[in-house]
Enzyme design. Structure first.
Site, PDB file in Angstrom:
ATOM      1  N   TRP A  10      22.992  69.662  74.840  1.00 25.44           N
ATOM      2  CA  TRP A  10      23.168  69.792  73.492  1.00 25.44           C
ATOM      3  C   TRP A  10      23.975  71.141  72.864  1.00 25.44           C
ATOM      4  CZ3 TRP A  10      21.298  73.634  68.761  1.00 25.44           C
ATOM      5  CH2 TRP A  10      21.568  73.299  67.773  1.00 25.44           C
TER       6      TRP A  10
ATOM      7  N   ASP B 279      13.781  74.953  74.299  1.00 24.78           N
ATOM      8  CA  ASP B 279      13.832  74.737  73.420  1.00 24.78           C
ATOM      9  C   ASP B 279      13.407  72.962  73.008  1.00 24.78           C
ATOM     10  OD1 ASP B 279      17.271  73.334  71.910  1.00 24.78           O
ATOM     11  OD2 ASP B 279      15.715  72.887  71.505  1.00 24.78           O
TER      12      ASP B 279
ATOM     13  N   LYS C  15      12.822  66.878  63.118  1.00 24.56           N
ATOM     14  CA  LYS C  15      12.776  66.327  63.052  1.00 24.56           C
ATOM     15  C   LYS C  15      11.454  65.333  63.386  1.00 24.56           C
ATOM     16  CE  LYS C  15      16.323  66.181  66.161  1.00 24.56           C
ATOM     17  NZ  LYS C  15      17.100  68.069  65.470  1.00 24.56           N
TER      18      LYS C  15
END
Lengths: 417, 432
Positions: free
Chosen positions: A138, A220, A256
């Site tokens: 990312w 993460d 999310k």
């Protein structure tokens, strides 16, 4: 004469620029497959039914305390969030060596963790400590660690373009050769942007090297529950490392899996060796937070906390998450089937082998910049967001994979690596 | 009178080099040293006394001693929660546009030249501290780039105890004070203030409270502002203005922001951090805003892009809920009228408490002049007590003030007023 006269234009972060370009695009069949947001069949972000329910409960709760949250955040949220990552029966939690810091989303969690490590980790070498991020990763990982002060940010091998899978040999090699005590940012599940995760055996190999080389584990975790539909399965890697005795950080995002993208709900879970280290660590993190946002926003944390702490709401939430995960799996299947039915050159097995929101299509740059295609795929890494795909008519899917004017094109060139 | 914490801006945190066996080198032995305010709150929490009075809070308290959100706020939240068109989309890093537009207007005035010329940057931030931090980062990286500027930044004496840390976290270590509150005068001492700023190096950043100075409650008058803006222009200083509780002084957003407008109309480039948490009862709901007024419109895009980049690695985007409420109210004339009514009530209550406290101290014959209580406005008030007297109050009377001797007037109510007044009287008359 302005004091800002010499400020140069900053180059935009690619994935956000993509969305901006998408907005400008007037083509009727445009599709934005670059942003990590779950969408329903009508291309709208989905409000989870349980979230709608809990929001109403909160709005109607007249006993609510309208105060600043403590600097470290809402206590019930922090403990519930860490529990979700580590499991109810986590021995580390029972031993009182797990703590959480409520943050502004996953980014905030990464930043607080990075700021802490820059100040307190690795003796006097702090700034020089290498930080390893996966190749690719990312985009913002680089920005966060750089701005936290780390000067040496390196890639570790991850994606094998030739075999369209994990480059385990390369990864283990990079772990082996990393200076001791280097920091490694690992994706807990649903690797962004490749959708490719290590298997359990592969994780064990990774852990073995990391332990031996005394490398720091920074997970993460933005997709727990979203990847496989199961919270436990998606947290397997984190829980394994904890049971293997590692101290570690987990930057959690509930954007999310709760669909709370703009409420910024994150948690930095800290697993320390003992409760005293934990207490000291949290006290230093509190100082860091105090100069960043001081008190985190309450709305999103209340929603998540209420949901996670109530057995019924928790069950309902798990159901909602499974719905999203199942639809993504369905989309993957449908995309693969349609591509195969169209006789699209190349193999498309990797679309269903990969997991989570993103997929590395294997399409090269030329495809993604082809002006005939209305699809906006990520310009540099050729990934696309599976959940963006609605029920497409065959015409639309055809547009995604070929160009109308086939005579002018050499389709092959779009699928070479 | 000693003022705890003044001129003591430590350079970052201690670096402990004990290797230890664990990953978190140094933290196995070092808990963070607590600020005086934190230690105070710790003592307050441990205080089991029924009569303890907590006058150090950051929020506005009602007569019942509770924080609350405006009735209108609650109503708008209900409406928004039932609105099917609101979807959970990622915002841009700069936040909710409708909110930044309104926030910019209430700081500069709708007809501001700077707005018309499109040379104002507005960034929605998760709170006031975040706005200060973003401003500090912008200055650190982009203020006078060629000169590699790295300070100094001037803060008032006293000031909120988190300010120094914010600039240090952004990488600015050179932090200095300018004279502000004078205990004897029980007011701002303009002469000494001007003296300090006169000797500040050119390009220094000066942090000034536009209204509702924390923690003293003493604000500069319009005449004083006129003098200061001339000094700023002459000495080429950069003002970083603060509006942490906009509207709480006069019940009017624009009126509280008057100094910002004065600077802007004088062609001064500035930063301004705002918060709408107090005047909406939206504490901890991310209704902060950073305003940047530039000299030329041509600079807007570059400065904006740099602000965007900084935000991306700090918090990515702000949270949206609170900002939606503020934007909704500020965009609707009928809501504005209703809002005005509720805020007026808050402001009037604060004024009333100040009046009643002053009268009570007069009746008790408490030594000193208390006129400043009613001459100043807003949430905070400095009682002119020294460190010993503040300690006396907490230890013997269980009345907690900030270490600087300042207090939150809204936390005083019908039930504790007599006790508080008596306690202050005792602190000033008991020989310690």
């Amino acid at each position: 004469m302005s004091v800002f006269s010499d400020v140069p234009q900053a180059s935009p972060v690619a994935v956000f620029k993509l969305t901006a370009d998408f907005r400008e695009d007037s083509h009727p069949l445009k599709v934005n497959l670059g942003v990590g947001a779950y969408r329903t069949d009508d291309s709208q972000p989905w409000v989870l039914p349980v979230v709608k329910k809990v929001e109403r409960l909160i709005v109607e709760d007249s006993s609510l305390n309208h105060e600043y949250l403590p600097i470290l955040g809402l206590p019930e949220f922090r403990s519930a969030a860490s529990k979700v990552a580590l499991g109810d029966d986590s021995p580390a939690i029972a031993e009182n060596r797990v703590g959480g810091v409520q943050t502004l989303g996953g980014t905030g969690a990464l930043r607080i963790g990075a700021d802490f490590l820059w100040r307190w980790y690795n003796g006097t070498n702090k700034t020089a400590t290498p930080v390893y991020v996966s190749a690719p990763t990312w985009e913002n990982h680089n920005g966060v660690f750089t701005d936290a002060g780390f000067k040496d940010i390196r890639p570790y091998r991850y994606w094998d373009a030739a075999k369209r899978g994990l480059d385990l040999t390369g990864l283990l090699d990079d772990l082996e050769n990393a200076p001791e005590r280097s920091i490694f940012v690992l994706h807990a599940c649903a690797h962004n942007p490749t959708g490719t995760d290590p298997s359990q055996d592969e994780w064990k190999k990774i852990a073995e090297v990391m332990k031996r080389r005394k490398l720091f584990v920074f997970f993460d975790s933005a997709y727990q529950g979203f990847a496989s539909g199961s919270l436990e399965r998606d947290a397997w890697a984190i829980r394994f490392f904890v049971s293997d005795g590692f101290e570690l950080f987990v930057a959690q995002s509930f954007s999310k899996n709760f669909g709370l993208y703009n409420e910024r709900v994150g948690n930095l879970t800290v697993v320390a060796h003992d409760s005293k280290s934990l207490a000291c660590t949290l006290s230093q993190m509190e100082k860091i937070v105090r100069t960043c946002w001081s008190n985190p926003p309450s709305q999103g944390a209340r929603i998540v906390s209420k949901t996670l702490n109530s057995p019924e709401l928790f069950a309902e939430w798990k159901g909602n998450v499974k719905t999203m995960a199942d639809r993504v799996l369905l989309m993957r299947d449908q995309l693969k089937t349609k591509l195969q039915a169209l006789g699209t050159p190349g193999t498309w097995e990797h679309i269903t082998q990969q997991i989570g929101m993103f997929s590395f299509t294997g399409l090269n740059r030329e495809y993604t910049t082809c002006t005939h295609t209305p699809a906006q795929a990520h310009p540099s890494v050729n990934m696309l967001c599976i959940s963006e795909l609605c029920q497409q008519s065959s015409t639309r899917v055809k547009h995604l994979t070929t160009c109308p004017d086939t005579a002018a094109l050499d389709c092959d060139k779009y699928f070479k690596h | 009178m000693s003022r705890p914490g003044s001129r003591l801006y430590k350079k970052g945190v201690n670096q402990n080099e004990d290797p230890g066996a664990h990953m978190f080198t140094g933290t196995t032995h070092t808990a963070a040293t607590a600020s005086p305010e934190t230690r105070l709150l710790f003592t307050l929490e441990k205080d089991a006394q029924d009569r303890k009075v907590h006058l150090t809070g950051k929020e506005y308290y009602s007569e019942e001693g509770k924080t609350f959100e405006l009735h209108l706020t609650g109503k708008i939240k209900q409406q928004l929660s039932a609105d099917p068109t609101l979807r959970p989309e990622y915002l841009s890093s700069l936040g909710l546009t409708k909110f930044t537009q309104r926030a910019t207007e209430v700081a500069l005035g709708k007809r501001s030249q700077a707005i018309l010329e499109n040379r104002v940057l507005g960034v929605h931030t998760p709170g006031f501290t975040a706005a200060m931090r973003l401003g500090a980062e912008l200055l650190r990286h982009w203020y006078d780039v060629n000169a590699a500027w790295c300070g100094p930044v001037y803060l008032s004496s006293p000031c909120d105890d988190s300010l120094a840390g914010i600039f240090q976290a952004a990488g600015i270590q050179d932090i200095r004070e300018y004279y502000y509150w004078d205990d004897k005068q029980r007011d701002i001492c303009l002469d000494k203030l001007l003296e300090d700023l006169e000797t500040a190096p050119e390009q220094s950043v000066v942090v000034l409270a536009a209204s509702a100075h924390c923690p003293t409650g003493a604000d500069l008058s319009q005449n004083q502002w006129a003098v200061i803006t001339q000094l700023i222009l002459r000495r080429r200083l950069f003002p970083f203005l603060m509006l942490p509780a906009q509207a709480l002084c006069y019940g009017d957003l624009e009126r509280d922001a008057w100094p910002v407008q004065l600077c802007a109309s004088n062609g001064i480039e500035l930063l301004c951090a705002q918060s709408f948490s107090h005047c909406f009862g939206l504490y901890g709901e991310a209704v902060g805003h950073l305003l940047c007024v530039l000299k030329h419109n041509s600079l807007l895009l570059s400065v904006q892009s740099q602000a965007d980049k900084i935000v991306k690695s700090l918090w990515s985007q702000p949270s949206v809920g609170g900002a939606r409420v503020v934007a909704t109210v500020l965009s609707n004339p009928a809501h504005l009228v209703e809002w005005q009514g509720e805020v007026k009530h808050i402001v009037e209550r604060c004024m009333l408490i100040r009046e009643v406290l002053r009268e009570r101290l007069r009746l008790l014959g408490t030594p000193g002049c208390w006129d400043h209580l009613t001459q100043q406005r807003g949430l905070y008030c400095c009682m002119g007590l020294n460190g010993q007297q503040v300690e006396f109050l907490s230890k013997w009377r269980h009345v907690y003030l900030l270490p600087s001797g300042c207090l939150n007037v809204s936390a005083i109510n019908g039930r504790n007023l007599s006790y508080v007044a008596e306690s202050i009287h005792l602190a000033l008359t008991t020989s310690l």
